[in-house]
Design an enzyme around this catalytic site. Structure first.
Site, PDB file in Angstrom:
ATOM      1  N   SER A  69       0.829  -1.209   0.000  1.00 40.44           N
ATOM      2  CA  SER A  69       0.000   0.000   0.000  1.00 40.44           C
ATOM      3  C   SER A  69       0.865   1.262   0.000  1.00 40.44           C
ATOM      4  CB  SER A  69      -0.903   0.028   1.236  1.00 40.44           C
ATOM      5  OG  SER A  69      -1.736  -1.105   1.281  1.00 40.44           O
TER       6      SER A  69
HETATM    7  N1  SAH Z   1      -1.069  -4.847   4.006  1.00 46.66           N
HETATM    8  C1  SAH Z   1      -0.301  -5.081   2.793  1.00 46.66           C
HETATM    9  C2  SAH Z   1      -1.020  -4.631   1.527  1.00 46.66           C
HETATM   10  C3  SAH Z   1      -1.872  -5.687   1.109  1.00 46.66           C
HETATM   11  S1  SAH Z   1      -2.561  -5.743  -0.508  1.00 46.66           S
HETATM   12  C4  SAH Z   1       1.065  -4.452   2.848  1.00 46.66           C
HETATM   13  O1  SAH Z   1       1.343  -3.726   3.812  1.00 46.66           O
HETATM   14  O2  SAH Z   1       1.850  -4.709   1.942  1.00 46.66           O
HETATM   15  C5  SAH Z   1      -3.949  -6.778  -0.044  1.00 46.66           C
HETATM   16  C6  SAH Z   1      -3.606  -8.194   0.343  1.00 46.66           C
HETATM   17  O3  SAH Z   1      -4.812  -8.789   0.818  1.00 46.66           O
HETATM   18  C7  SAH Z   1      -3.111  -9.063  -0.801  1.00 46.66           C
HETATM   19  O4  SAH Z   1      -1.907  -9.675  -0.456  1.00 46.66           O
HETATM   20  C8  SAH Z   1      -4.226 -10.097  -0.967  1.00 46.66           C
HETATM   21  O5  SAH Z   1      -3.763 -11.365  -1.370  1.00 46.66           O
HETATM   22  C9  SAH Z   1      -4.809 -10.136   0.422  1.00 46.66           C
HETATM   23  N2  SAH Z   1      -6.192 -10.618   0.527  1.00 46.66           N
HETATM   24  C10 SAH Z   1      -7.253 -10.384  -0.288  1.00 46.66           C
HETATM   25  N3  SAH Z   1      -8.365 -10.998   0.170  1.00 46.66           N
HETATM   26  C11 SAH Z   1      -8.015 -11.640   1.315  1.00 46.66           C
HETATM   27  C12 SAH Z   1      -8.714 -12.462   2.248  1.00 46.66           C
HETATM   28  N4  SAH Z   1     -10.003 -12.782   2.109  1.00 46.66           N
HETATM   29  N5  SAH Z   1      -8.020 -12.954   3.309  1.00 46.66           N
HETATM   30  C13 SAH Z   1      -6.705 -12.671   3.472  1.00 46.66           C
HETATM   31  N6  SAH Z   1      -5.985 -11.904   2.627  1.00 46.66           N
HETATM   32  C14 SAH Z   1      -6.630 -11.394   1.556  1.00 46.66           C
END
Ligand code: SAH
Length: 223
Positions: A69
């Site tokens: 992010s």
């Molecule tokens: N917090 C992260 C940014 C994440 S991007 C950072 O600091 O880099 C969003 C993430 O959520 C992705 O890796 C995606 O695979 C995950 N994601 C999406 N749906 C999800 C779910 N139902 N359960 C767990 N993870 C999920």
């Protein structure tokens, strides 16, 4: 596999100071949050080839069709959570692990769930190697939360959720806060939910953001 180098020199620190000033100008006021961002080497979360991008206030691809992010967004969500030391915090969407590290720097006990198996494994190993071994990583579906470890003081969802996941509301302590970008399309409304003592919810909306979607079920991905 990402190529990483655990080095943090004056140039990196200088770039980070500038980044912190930039997100302060954009409206982040929590000194604790700004300090955590200043202390965490964001370039460690990207491949060494992308150092130039690590300290721009932008999201960046981390492979597996996911992104780390934007620093401003991380700061904004963290500020809304109002983390106090020793609080139990659940993060949905581990991704690169950067947001989890910001929460950990603020003294939270962090539990984080990722639905993509390889990304989960890669980030879990990286967090160990980078000295963030207190962060507990789980491979699973964030819609279900972590009932075995509930209740949580705070919950943060770092993917765009089509609706408020009910199981997560149940896993929130009374007085707890849940921060979630809600929306079905490419834009979501950053939403803060505060759980009242009687179990009812107070809702605040905090503007538009763009996240990758929160998907159902864990993926045994081989992307
Ligand atoms: N917090 C992260 C940014 C994440 S991007 C950072 O600091 O880099 C969003 C993430 O959520 C992705 O890796 C995606 O695979 C995950 N994601 C999406 N749906 C999800 C779910 N139902 N359960 C767990 N993870 C999920």
């Amino acid at each position: 596999m990402l190529q990483r180098k655990f080095e943090d020199n004056y140039r990196h620190k200088g770039l980070r100071k500038k980044l912190v000033e930039e997100i302060r100008r954009k409206g982040i006021t929590s000194e604790n949050v700004l300090k955590a961002i200043e202390e965490i080497p964001r370039h460690w979360f990207l491949d060494v080839a992308f150092l130039e991008f690590a300290y721009q206030d932008k999201p960046f691809p981390i492979g597996y069709q996911q992104t780390i992010s934007q620093p401003y967004t991380v700061a904004f969500q963290t500020q809304l959570l109002d983390i106090q030391p020793m609080e139990k915090v659940l993060e949905i969407g581990t991704g690169s692990g950067y947001q989890a590290c910001v929460l950990s720097k603020l003294g939270a006990k962090v539990f984080t769930i990722e639905r993509q198996k390889k990304l989960y494994q890669q980030t879990k190993e990286f967090l160990q190697a980078a000295g963030f071994s207190d962060i507990r990583c789980f491979y699973g579906d964030g819609y279900k939360g972590l009932p075995a470890y509930a209740p949580f003081d705070k919950i943060i969802i770092t993917a765009g959720a089509p609706e408020i996941p009910q199981a997560l509301i149940e896993q929130l302590k009374p007085g707890g806060r849940l921060v979630v970008p809600i929306g079905k399309n490419s834009m979501q409304i950053m939403t803060l939910l505060i759980k009242n003592a009687d179990g009812s919810l107070t809702k605040e909306e905090h503007g538009f953001f763009a996240f990758v979607p929160m998907l159902r079920n864990k993926a045994n991905d081989d992307l």
